[in-house]
Design an enzyme around this catalytic site. Sequence first.
Site, PDB file in Angstrom:
ATOM      1  NE  ARG A 142      17.323  80.233  -0.486  1.00 23.58           N
ATOM      2  CZ  ARG A 142      17.963  81.389  -0.281  1.00 23.58           C
ATOM      3  NH1 ARG A 142      19.107  81.390   0.325  1.00 23.58           N
ATOM      4  NH2 ARG A 142      17.442  82.537  -0.657  1.00 23.58           N
ATOM      5  CB  THR A 143      14.396  77.406  -6.303  1.00 21.92           C
ATOM      6  OG1 THR A 143      13.806  77.614  -5.023  1.00 21.92           O
ATOM      7  CG2 THR A 143      13.589  76.389  -7.080  1.00 21.92           C
ATOM      8  CE  LYS A 174      12.947  90.606 -28.898  1.00 19.87           C
ATOM      9  NZ  LYS A 174      13.512  89.691 -29.895  1.00 19.87           N
ATOM     10  NE  ARG A 213      10.996  80.684  -7.799  1.00 24.84           N
ATOM     11  CZ  ARG A 213      11.714  80.779  -6.681  1.00 24.84           C
ATOM     12  NH1 ARG A 213      12.405  81.866  -6.436  1.00 24.84           N
ATOM     13  NH2 ARG A 213      11.741  79.782  -5.815  1.00 24.84           N
ATOM     14  CG  HIS A 238       8.585  76.607  -3.897  1.00 24.96           C
ATOM     15  ND1 HIS A 238       9.300  75.730  -4.689  1.00 24.96           N
ATOM     16  CD2 HIS A 238       9.456  77.596  -3.539  1.00 24.96           C
ATOM     17  CE1 HIS A 238      10.552  76.158  -4.790  1.00 24.96           C
ATOM     18  NE2 HIS A 238      10.665  77.288  -4.115  1.00 24.96           N
TER      19      HIS A 238
END
Length: 457
Positions: A61-62, A90, A111, A139
């Site tokens: 969703r986000t 890496k 995120r 959030h």
Amino acid sequence: MKRDVCTINDLSNEEIEEIFDLADRFLAEMGKAERPHQIGGRRGDAIGQVMTSLFYEPSTRTRFSFEAAMVRLGGSVLGTVDPVTSSAAKGESLADTVRVMENYADLIVMRHPYEGAARAASEYVDIPVLNGGDGGHEHPTQTLCDLFTLRREHKSLKDLNVLLVGDLRNGRTVHSLVYGLARFKANIIPMPAKGFELPDHVGRRLQEEYHHHPYPKEAVFAGEEDLPPIDVVYVAPGSELDLSAQGQVPAGADEDGAERRQKRALKFDVCYVTRLQGERLAPGQKLGTDYPVIDAKFLRGRRYRDTRVLHPLPRVNELGYDLDSDPRGVYFKQAAYGVPVRMALIAKVLGLMPFTSREAAPQRKVYGHAEGLRCPNPRCITQHPSEKAHLAPKFWFIRSTRALARCVYCETDTEIARYGDMTTRKASSDFDRLPALAAGDVLLFASAEDARKAGYG
Ligand code: NCD
């Protein structure tokens, strides 16, 4: 000045209202005829603007609602960082990744599994950074969607009785939401799974910074049966349940008061359900078997007649599918609102439709030296193997009932016993004097022992 949104407190109440007004406008202008909560079509406001989404954790969703929002505004999107196929695999630091991405984009949405990662990233670049979830911390854009949904469903947030259900300890959506609800004067009623209670510091901030009074449930729900398993009700100052403001005794001692309380306390306006955050459990942590389930059976009874059930999704087993066709279940609408709300946020922070109200919090003094206090939270971005070497710890000084250092990144509070004045090399515990000193001259210490070891007697 560029605008980052790393926590919900990066936005003032007026700015949040501005975002909601604009999201309402987008819905009115672009809502589909059959499904007015869904946005259709495309505007031209963000033509020539590029957003990059850096997602180091799974997201549906986000990420997609952010990307849909940018596309619907007319802008373009550079896809996600895959931790496996990008240079993160890496061992590239977050610092280097965002500095490079700044060359390619005008806005970063990110995120990350570490708490405070978005704040750290925002310090490296001159373009806005929006936090799409940082570990178990916050959030904030989910909170905007949650509050917007409630505003559309209930008109005002003030005085709403909000039941928070599930994993309140690890759920970042809950942590942002609690502060958002508190600022708009809703009453907050935690109903955690056993062992997954709200973190102590969140409860403490609710009381000390937002002046929510924790009444035992008996005080507010005197004489009622069939209550959900709750212990405490965080009552908003000045709300209808605020007994102290009305000069009433808090417990059910007077008949009148008890009656008035009963009338006011009959209903839950909102039930905010969350899943167990399995990915954030400590190794070996027990799950328990009594995780609360919200379904039509739980919601029978008059106190739930007008309840709106929200869930940030994804759901696992904690939310009954029988609510999908129940008008009280509004979680798919809540997910749809991710688009107009994020369109409005993007338009604001990119300055396409700038904020007209004042900016949020005034700048606070920042304390921190490499040789002083370190944030003790192992999931803080300042503890990340690739960031540790170059990301110096930073704290705000919080004078509550105790002297606290709050990590600027993950907002974990550490009690401080001493501070050192670098100009005199003396330690002190006279915290009333601390704010008068220049932040750059001060070292914070968790104990007298730490101060002594650093040469501050
Ligand atoms: C939430 C998240 O990622 O924190 N989902 C979302 O963004 N809508 C909730 C969750 O994963 O439980």
